[in-house]
Design a protein around this motif. Structure first.
Motif, PDB file in Angstrom:
ATOM      1  N   ILE A  30       0.254  56.016 -22.104  1.00 13.77           N
ATOM      2  CA  ILE A  30       0.544  55.873 -23.532  1.00 13.77           C
ATOM      3  C   ILE A  30       0.172  54.476 -24.023  1.00 13.77           C
ATOM      4  N   ILE A  31       0.548  53.448 -23.243  1.00 17.74           N
ATOM      5  CA  ILE A  31       0.266  52.066 -23.650  1.00 17.74           C
ATOM      6  C   ILE A  31      -1.230  51.792 -23.681  1.00 17.74           C
ATOM      7  N   LEU A  32      -1.968  52.260 -22.670  1.00 13.41           N
ATOM      8  CA  LEU A  32      -3.414  52.024 -22.632  1.00 13.41           C
ATOM      9  C   LEU A  32      -4.124  52.716 -23.785  1.00 13.41           C
ATOM     10  N   LEU A  33      -3.710  53.925 -24.113  1.00  9.61           N
ATOM     11  CA  LEU A  33      -4.314  54.637 -25.233  1.00  9.61           C
ATOM     12  C   LEU A  33      -3.983  53.955 -26.562  1.00  9.61           C
ATOM     13  N   LEU A  35      -3.353  50.679 -26.951  1.00  7.47           N
ATOM     14  CA  LEU A  35      -4.042  49.386 -27.036  1.00  7.47           C
ATOM     15  C   LEU A  35      -5.554  49.542 -27.187  1.00  7.47           C
ATOM     16  N   ASN A  36      -6.141  50.500 -26.447  1.00  4.93           N
ATOM     17  CA  ASN A  36      -7.593  50.658 -26.491  1.00  4.93           C
ATOM     18  C   ASN A  36      -8.065  51.533 -27.637  1.00  4.93           C
ATOM     19  N   ASN A  37      -7.248  52.471 -28.015  1.00  7.89           N
ATOM     20  CA  ASN A  37      -7.583  53.407 -29.089  1.00  7.89           C
ATOM     21  C   ASN A  37      -8.899  54.143 -28.802  1.00  7.89           C
ATOM     22  N   ASP A  38      -9.210  54.260 -27.502  1.00  8.82           N
ATOM     23  CA  ASP A  38     -10.441  54.940 -27.094  1.00  8.82           C
ATOM     24  C   ASP A  38     -10.247  55.462 -25.674  1.00  8.82           C
ATOM     25  N   LEU A  39     -10.609  56.714 -25.446  1.00  8.49           N
ATOM     26  CA  LEU A  39     -10.381  57.327 -24.143  1.00  8.49           C
ATOM     27  C   LEU A  39     -11.233  56.687 -23.045  1.00  8.49           C
ATOM     28  N   SER A  40     -12.487  56.404 -23.335  1.00 11.96           N
ATOM     29  CA  SER A  40     -13.378  55.829 -22.325  1.00 11.96           C
ATOM     30  C   SER A  40     -12.900  54.457 -21.867  1.00 11.96           C
ATOM     31  N   ASN A  41     -12.512  53.606 -22.810  1.00 15.39           N
ATOM     32  CA  ASN A  41     -12.015  52.271 -22.455  1.00 15.39           C
ATOM     33  C   ASN A  41     -10.704  52.361 -21.678  1.00 15.39           C
ATOM     34  N   ALA A  42      -9.869  53.322 -22.049  1.00 15.10           N
ATOM     35  CA  ALA A  42      -8.605  53.494 -21.339  1.00 15.10           C
ATOM     36  C   ALA A  42      -8.835  53.930 -19.901  1.00 15.10           C
ATOM     37  N   VAL A  43      -9.832  54.792 -19.659  1.00 18.55           N
ATOM     38  CA  VAL A  43     -10.153  55.237 -18.303  1.00 18.55           C
ATOM     39  C   VAL A  43     -10.651  54.077 -17.462  1.00 18.55           C
ATOM     40  N   ILE A  44     -11.487  53.210 -18.045  1.00 19.52           N
ATOM     41  CA  ILE A  44     -11.997  52.049 -17.316  1.00 19.52           C
ATOM     42  C   ILE A  44     -10.860  51.118 -16.917  1.00 19.52           C
ATOM     43  N   THR A  45      -9.948  50.859 -17.851  1.00 25.84           N
ATOM     44  CA  THR A  45      -8.804  49.996 -17.550  1.00 25.84           C
ATOM     45  C   THR A  45      -7.902  50.630 -16.504  1.00 25.84           C
ATOM     46  N   LEU A  46      -7.735  51.938 -16.616  1.00 27.59           N
ATOM     47  CA  LEU A  46      -6.851  52.662 -15.705  1.00 27.59           C
ATOM     48  C   LEU A  46      -7.381  52.661 -14.276  1.00 27.59           C
ATOM     49  N   MET A  47      -8.701  52.623 -14.130  1.00 28.74           N
ATOM     50  CA  MET A  47      -9.304  52.650 -12.802  1.00 28.74           C
ATOM     51  C   MET A  47      -8.816  51.486 -11.944  1.00 28.74           C
ATOM     52  N   ASN A  48      -8.757  50.290 -12.535  1.00 30.60           N
ATOM     53  CA  ASN A  48      -8.337  49.114 -11.772  1.00 30.60           C
ATOM     54  C   ASN A  48      -6.900  49.235 -11.269  1.00 30.60           C
ATOM     55  N   GLY A 107      -1.933  62.854 -17.102  1.00 36.82           N
ATOM     56  CA  GLY A 107      -2.520  63.980 -17.819  1.00 36.82           C
ATOM     57  C   GLY A 107      -1.851  64.274 -19.147  1.00 36.82           C
ATOM     58  N   ILE A 108      -0.536  64.128 -19.217  1.00 37.01           N
ATOM     59  CA  ILE A 108       0.181  64.463 -20.451  1.00 37.01           C
ATOM     60  C   ILE A 108      -0.254  63.592 -21.635  1.00 37.01           C
ATOM     61  N   PRO A 109      -0.211  62.240 -21.523  1.00 38.46           N
ATOM     62  CA  PRO A 109      -0.626  61.436 -22.692  1.00 38.46           C
ATOM     63  C   PRO A 109      -2.107  61.579 -23.023  1.00 38.46           C
ATOM     64  N   PHE A 110      -2.966  61.704 -22.022  1.00 39.23           N
ATOM     65  CA  PHE A 110      -4.398  61.838 -22.305  1.00 39.23           C
ATOM     66  C   PHE A 110      -4.710  63.191 -22.930  1.00 39.23           C
ATOM     67  N   ALA A 111      -4.023  64.248 -22.472  1.00 36.62           N
ATOM     68  CA  ALA A 111      -4.236  65.568 -23.066  1.00 36.62           C
ATOM     69  C   ALA A 111      -3.743  65.597 -24.508  1.00 36.62           C
ATOM     70  N   ALA A 112      -2.613  64.941 -24.753  1.00 38.15           N
ATOM     71  CA  ALA A 112      -2.075  64.885 -26.116  1.00 38.15           C
ATOM     72  C   ALA A 112      -2.982  64.084 -27.042  1.00 38.15           C
ATOM     73  N   TYR A 113      -3.727  63.129 -26.476  1.00 41.35           N
ATOM     74  CA  TYR A 113      -4.611  62.287 -27.285  1.00 41.35           C
ATOM     75  C   TYR A 113      -5.933  62.984 -27.614  1.00 41.35           C
ATOM     76  N   GLY A 114      -6.185  64.126 -26.997  1.00 38.74           N
ATOM     77  CA  GLY A 114      -7.411  64.869 -27.279  1.00 38.74           C
ATOM     78  C   GLY A 114      -8.450  64.774 -26.180  1.00 38.74           C
ATOM     79  N   LEU A 115      -7.994  64.703 -24.931  1.00 36.09           N
ATOM     80  CA  LEU A 115      -8.916  64.555 -23.812  1.00 36.09           C
ATOM     81  C   LEU A 115      -9.884  65.731 -23.701  1.00 36.09           C
ATOM     82  N   PHE A 116      -9.393  66.945 -23.918  1.00 40.34           N
ATOM     83  CA  PHE A 116     -10.214  68.136 -23.717  1.00 40.34           C
ATOM     84  C   PHE A 116     -11.314  68.283 -24.763  1.00 40.34           C
ATOM     85  N   GLU A 117     -11.234  67.505 -25.834  1.00 41.35           N
ATOM     86  CA  GLU A 117     -12.274  67.527 -26.852  1.00 41.35           C
ATOM     87  C   GLU A 117     -13.157  66.288 -26.789  1.00 41.35           C
TER      88      GLU A 117
END
Length: 260
Positions: A30-33, A35-48, A107-117
């Protein structure tokens, strides 16, 4: 085995630390989404975070569960049950429980943010797959260490040292070798050294999937050429699978010969 797996899974599901682990990833997503307001940037940050934290949690939970459930394990050993069934059931219960906390928590916050689209769905999926592999790998390594050492303090110490070596020290030694012998062709060495460390291999696979292989330095082109192909990806996931199978096989061998 299924009954032991089910008991271990629900035993961990009732543990406070399992809820903490799940909530940590839930709020982190939730926090990464936010702050980044973008799924791709959140995934990159999450990887670390995942590449370092998931192996640590798998190691600690694996060792902790083995030592804490020792009396119950000895009770099971007195029953007409195969030793391999007991320990593999416990191992799978721990690994599956931790993997579900990871997958659901993120999965829950990313799916709610529109991951599947979003176009980032496959990047996120590869990150989760790498996280699940690392969970199974380091939980199996932790069980191996605990089975080999009766002393709880020694077992915990060796487990943490193993994680520290693979997560930090290994990379330092790897980089020193690359810098010191930079005048020599080290392409094959870099590939082999990366494959021998599941954390490095998972990191490379995620970076290549995110198409930011330039972060890998001057060996990035070599990694891209090998790991970026379908054959390279198949070999890479095959190696990660071997990192799971070989420690599990050793659990079966050690537990069958160990005098409890």
């Amino acid at each position: 085995m299924l009954k032991i797996l089910k008991y271990s899974f629900f035993d961990l599901s009732r543990s406070l630390w399992s809820y903490v682990y799940f909530l940590f990833y839930l709020f982190l997503g939730i926090i990464l989404l936010f702050l980044n307001n973008d799924l791709s940037n959140a995934v990159i940050t999450l990887m670390n975070v995942i590449i370092i934290l998931v192996p640590l949690i798998g190691t600690i939970f694996g060792v902790m569960y083995y030592y804490d459930s020792r009396e119950f394990t000895e009770l099971l050993l007195a029953q007409p049950i195969k030793r391999s069934t007991i320990f593999i059931g416990q191992y799978l219960g721990v690994a599956i429980s931790l993997s579900l906390s990871l997958v659901l928590g993120l999965g829950i916050p990313f799916a709610a943010y529109g991951l599947f689209e979003s176009a980032a769905i496959w990047n996120f999926f590869s990150l989760l797959v790498s996280g699940v592999f690392l969970t199974f790998i380091f939980t199996a390594l932790a069980f191996n260490i605990a089975l080999s050492h009766e002393n709880k303090i020694k077992g915990f110490g060796l487990a943490i040292l193993l994680w520290l070596f693979l997560a930090v020290v290994y990379d330092g030694i790897f980089l020193l070798i690359l810098v010191y012998f930079q005048e020599y062709p080290l392409d094959k060495f870099a590939l082999i050294a990366s494959v021998l460390n599941p954390i490095d291999l998972s990191r490379i696979l995620v970076l290549l999937k995110l198409d930011i292989s330039a972060l890998l330095g001057y060996t990035g082109a070599v990694f891209k050429q090998f790991f970026g192909t379908s054959q390279g990806m198949f070999i890479s996931f095959g190696v990660l699978f071997l990192w799971v199978v070989l420690p599990v096989y050793r659990i079966i061998r050690v537990s069958s010969k160990k005098d409890f």
